[in-house]
Design a protein around this motif. Structure first.
Motif, PDB file in Angstrom:
ATOM      1  N   THR A  83       0.832  -1.190   0.000  1.00  0.00           N
ATOM      2  CA  THR A  83       0.000   0.000   0.000  1.00  0.00           C
ATOM      3  C   THR A  83       0.872   1.247   0.000  1.00  0.00           C
ATOM      4  O   THR A  83       2.004   1.228   0.458  1.00  0.00           O
ATOM      5  CB  THR A  83      -0.953   0.035   1.217  1.00  0.00           C
ATOM      6  OG1 THR A  83      -0.184   0.047   2.391  1.00  0.00           O
ATOM      7  CG2 THR A  83      -1.909  -1.127   1.185  1.00  0.00           C
ATOM      8  N   VAL A  84       0.303   2.314  -0.510  1.00  0.00           N
ATOM      9  CA  VAL A  84       0.999   3.599  -0.600  1.00  0.00           C
ATOM     10  C   VAL A  84       0.120   4.660   0.045  1.00  0.00           C
ATOM     11  O   VAL A  84      -1.094   4.697  -0.176  1.00  0.00           O
ATOM     12  CB  VAL A  84       1.268   3.973  -2.075  1.00  0.00           C
ATOM     13  CG1 VAL A  84       1.837   5.363  -2.200  1.00  0.00           C
ATOM     14  CG2 VAL A  84       2.194   2.967  -2.721  1.00  0.00           C
ATOM     15  N   LYS A  85       0.728   5.503   0.826  1.00  0.00           N
ATOM     16  CA  LYS A  85       0.000   6.601   1.442  1.00  0.00           C
ATOM     17  C   LYS A  85      -0.094   7.734   0.424  1.00  0.00           C
ATOM     18  O   LYS A  85       0.906   8.202  -0.108  1.00  0.00           O
ATOM     19  CB  LYS A  85       0.755   7.075   2.696  1.00  0.00           C
ATOM     20  CG  LYS A  85      -0.025   7.989   3.565  1.00  0.00           C
ATOM     21  CD  LYS A  85       0.718   8.227   4.879  1.00  0.00           C
ATOM     22  CE  LYS A  85      -0.122   9.057   5.801  1.00  0.00           C
ATOM     23  NZ  LYS A  85       0.490   9.208   7.108  1.00  0.00           N
ATOM     24  N   THR A  86      -1.341   8.167   0.134  1.00  0.00           N
ATOM     25  CA  THR A  86      -1.532   9.216  -0.869  1.00  0.00           C
ATOM     26  C   THR A  86      -1.732  10.593  -0.246  1.00  0.00           C
ATOM     27  O   THR A  86      -1.532  11.599  -0.903  1.00  0.00           O
ATOM     28  CB  THR A  86      -2.736   8.900  -1.774  1.00  0.00           C
ATOM     29  OG1 THR A  86      -3.900   8.762  -0.964  1.00  0.00           O
ATOM     30  CG2 THR A  86      -2.488   7.644  -2.583  1.00  0.00           C
ATOM     31  N   ASP A  87      -2.150  10.628   0.991  1.00  0.00           N
ATOM     32  CA  ASP A  87      -2.214  11.877   1.751  1.00  0.00           C
ATOM     33  C   ASP A  87      -2.214  11.509   3.230  1.00  0.00           C
ATOM     34  O   ASP A  87      -1.936  10.369   3.588  1.00  0.00           O
ATOM     35  CB  ASP A  87      -3.407  12.755   1.348  1.00  0.00           C
ATOM     36  CG  ASP A  87      -4.758  12.129   1.616  1.00  0.00           C
ATOM     37  OD1 ASP A  87      -4.875  11.323   2.553  1.00  0.00           O
ATOM     38  OD2 ASP A  87      -5.710  12.447   0.891  1.00  0.00           O
ATOM     39  N   ARG A  88      -2.539  12.420   4.059  1.00  0.00           N
ATOM     40  CA  ARG A  88      -2.393  12.221   5.496  1.00  0.00           C
ATOM     41  C   ARG A  88      -3.157  11.002   6.038  1.00  0.00           C
ATOM     42  O   ARG A  88      -2.645  10.275   6.894  1.00  0.00           O
ATOM     43  CB  ARG A  88      -2.855  13.489   6.219  1.00  0.00           C
ATOM     44  CG  ARG A  88      -2.581  13.467   7.692  1.00  0.00           C
ATOM     45  CD  ARG A  88      -2.898  14.798   8.290  1.00  0.00           C
ATOM     46  NE  ARG A  88      -2.521  14.800   9.707  1.00  0.00           N
ATOM     47  CZ  ARG A  88      -2.673  15.808  10.502  1.00  0.00           C
ATOM     48  NH1 ARG A  88      -3.206  16.932  10.042  1.00  0.00           N
ATOM     49  NH2 ARG A  88      -2.315  15.744  11.749  1.00  0.00           N
ATOM     50  N   TYR A  89      -4.383  10.765   5.544  1.00  0.00           N
ATOM     51  CA  TYR A  89      -5.220   9.697   6.086  1.00  0.00           C
ATOM     52  C   TYR A  89      -5.577   8.606   5.074  1.00  0.00           C
ATOM     53  O   TYR A  89      -6.316   7.689   5.404  1.00  0.00           O
ATOM     54  CB  TYR A  89      -6.519  10.277   6.658  1.00  0.00           C
ATOM     55  CG  TYR A  89      -6.273  11.254   7.784  1.00  0.00           C
ATOM     56  CD1 TYR A  89      -5.858  10.805   9.034  1.00  0.00           C
ATOM     57  CD2 TYR A  89      -6.442  12.616   7.591  1.00  0.00           C
ATOM     58  CE1 TYR A  89      -5.613  11.695  10.058  1.00  0.00           C
ATOM     59  CE2 TYR A  89      -6.209  13.512   8.618  1.00  0.00           C
ATOM     60  CZ  TYR A  89      -5.795  13.042   9.859  1.00  0.00           C
ATOM     61  OH  TYR A  89      -5.559  13.926  10.876  1.00  0.00           O
ATOM     62  N   THR A  90      -5.115   8.707   3.863  1.00  0.00           N
ATOM     63  CA  THR A  90      -5.536   7.776   2.822  1.00  0.00           C
ATOM     64  C   THR A  90      -4.368   6.943   2.322  1.00  0.00           C
ATOM     65  O   THR A  90      -3.308   7.471   2.020  1.00  0.00           O
ATOM     66  CB  THR A  90      -6.144   8.552   1.628  1.00  0.00           C
ATOM     67  OG1 THR A  90      -7.173   9.416   2.114  1.00  0.00           O
ATOM     68  CG2 THR A  90      -6.719   7.603   0.604  1.00  0.00           C
ATOM     69  N   THR A  91      -4.626   5.639   2.246  1.00  0.00           N
ATOM     70  CA  THR A  91      -3.667   4.731   1.613  1.00  0.00           C
ATOM     71  C   THR A  91      -4.400   3.958   0.524  1.00  0.00           C
ATOM     72  O   THR A  91      -5.606   3.723   0.612  1.00  0.00           O
ATOM     73  CB  THR A  91      -3.066   3.737   2.634  1.00  0.00           C
ATOM     74  OG1 THR A  91      -4.110   2.994   3.210  1.00  0.00           O
ATOM     75  CG2 THR A  91      -2.261   4.451   3.697  1.00  0.00           C
ATOM     76  N   VAL A  92      -3.680   3.585  -0.504  1.00  0.00           N
ATOM     77  CA  VAL A  92      -4.252   2.794  -1.592  1.00  0.00           C
ATOM     78  C   VAL A  92      -3.366   1.588  -1.848  1.00  0.00           C
ATOM     79  O   VAL A  92      -2.151   1.637  -1.649  1.00  0.00           O
ATOM     80  CB  VAL A  92      -4.406   3.617  -2.894  1.00  0.00           C
ATOM     81  CG1 VAL A  92      -5.431   4.711  -2.733  1.00  0.00           C
ATOM     82  CG2 VAL A  92      -3.096   4.168  -3.365  1.00  0.00           C
ATOM     83  N   SER A  93      -3.987   0.526  -2.298  1.00  0.00           N
ATOM     84  CA  SER A  93      -3.257  -0.686  -2.642  1.00  0.00           C
ATOM     85  C   SER A  93      -2.756  -0.575  -4.082  1.00  0.00           C
ATOM     86  O   SER A  93      -3.469  -0.094  -4.962  1.00  0.00           O
ATOM     87  CB  SER A  93      -4.172  -1.898  -2.517  1.00  0.00           C
ATOM     88  OG  SER A  93      -3.521  -3.046  -2.976  1.00  0.00           O
ATOM     89  N   LEU A  94      -1.558  -1.040  -4.311  1.00  0.00           N
ATOM     90  CA  LEU A  94      -0.998  -1.036  -5.662  1.00  0.00           C
ATOM     91  C   LEU A  94      -1.235  -2.362  -6.378  1.00  0.00           C
ATOM     92  O   LEU A  94      -0.836  -2.513  -7.524  1.00  0.00           O
ATOM     93  CB  LEU A  94       0.505  -0.741  -5.600  1.00  0.00           C
ATOM     94  CG  LEU A  94       0.879   0.623  -5.039  1.00  0.00           C
ATOM     95  CD1 LEU A  94       2.390   0.777  -4.983  1.00  0.00           C
ATOM     96  CD2 LEU A  94       0.263   1.733  -5.857  1.00  0.00           C
ATOM     97  N   GLU A  95      -1.881  -3.296  -5.698  1.00  0.00           N
ATOM     98  CA  GLU A  95      -2.163  -4.601  -6.277  1.00  0.00           C
ATOM     99  C   GLU A  95      -3.442  -4.536  -7.109  1.00  0.00           C
ATOM    100  O   GLU A  95      -4.394  -3.865  -6.738  1.00  0.00           O
ATOM    101  CB  GLU A  95      -2.340  -5.643  -5.171  1.00  0.00           C
ATOM    102  CG  GLU A  95      -1.125  -5.805  -4.279  1.00  0.00           C
ATOM    103  CD  GLU A  95       0.096  -6.276  -5.041  1.00  0.00           C
ATOM    104  OE1 GLU A  95      -0.037  -7.172  -5.890  1.00  0.00           O
ATOM    105  OE2 GLU A  95       1.184  -5.725  -4.794  1.00  0.00           O
ATOM    106  N   PRO A  96      -3.480  -5.258  -8.232  1.00  0.00           N
ATOM    107  CA  PRO A  96      -4.718  -5.301  -9.014  1.00  0.00           C
ATOM    108  C   PRO A  96      -5.798  -6.063  -8.265  1.00  0.00           C
ATOM    109  O   PRO A  96      -5.519  -7.009  -7.529  1.00  0.00           O
ATOM    110  CB  PRO A  96      -4.316  -6.035 -10.293  1.00  0.00           C
ATOM    111  CG  PRO A  96      -3.097  -6.805  -9.936  1.00  0.00           C
ATOM    112  CD  PRO A  96      -2.417  -6.057  -8.819  1.00  0.00           C
ATOM    113  N   ARG A  97      -7.042  -5.641  -8.450  1.00  0.00           N
ATOM    114  CA  ARG A  97      -8.177  -6.341  -7.845  1.00  0.00           C
ATOM    115  C   ARG A  97      -8.398  -7.662  -8.577  1.00  0.00           C
ATOM    116  O   ARG A  97      -8.006  -7.832  -9.731  1.00  0.00           O
ATOM    117  CB  ARG A  97      -9.441  -5.489  -7.936  1.00  0.00           C
ATOM    118  CG  ARG A  97      -9.373  -4.190  -7.174  1.00  0.00           C
ATOM    119  CD  ARG A  97     -10.735  -3.476  -7.198  1.00  0.00           C
ATOM    120  NE  ARG A  97     -11.440  -3.582  -8.464  1.00  0.00           N
ATOM    121  CZ  ARG A  97     -11.565  -2.587  -9.347  1.00  0.00           C
ATOM    122  NH1 ARG A  97     -11.048  -1.391  -9.106  1.00  0.00           N
ATOM    123  NH2 ARG A  97     -12.236  -2.766 -10.467  1.00  0.00           N
TER     124      ARG A  97
END
Length: 107
Positions: free
Chosen positions: A1-15
């Motif tokens: 996962t990557v943090k995109t801002d202070r409170y949000t993270t996103v997964s870099l893995e495909p669904r």
């Protein structure tokens, strides 16, 4: 996962549905123009990257009348929705290399 801002993270893995389109969740209501199971199968596959390549055996599905209970399906995985349309006498078969589906008689 990557943090995109202070409170949000996103997964870099495909669904899972991105890797395997038949796992995507669909919610479909067939128009009154769709009269047969074959037409419904083709309509359900639109946009999935898959196509129905009927054999001589499963071509029978093409002409079966679409039951009114199946005019609205979902939310459901695409592969399960296709199986619902075909019915319990048939088993979905997917050729992932050519992105085609067909149905075989359930033994």
């Amino acid at each position: 996962t990557v943090k995109t801002d202070r409170y949000t993270t996103v997964s870099l893995e495909p669904r899972a549905d991105q890797q395997e389109p038949l796992f995507s969740v669909v919610n479909i209501r067939f128009s009154q123009n769709i009269k047969t199971v074959g037409e419904a199968i083709n309509e359900m596959l639109k946009g999935s990257g898959y196509r129905w390549s009927p054999t001589d055996t499963d071509m029978k599905l093409n002409e079966l009348e679409l039951p009114s209970i199946n005019r609205e399906i979902g939310p459901i995985r695409l592969q399960d929705g296709l199986q619902v349309l075909a019915g319990s006498s048939w088993e979905l078969s997917a050729d992932k290399l050519n992105r085609t589906i067909s149905f075989v008689i359930n033994q």
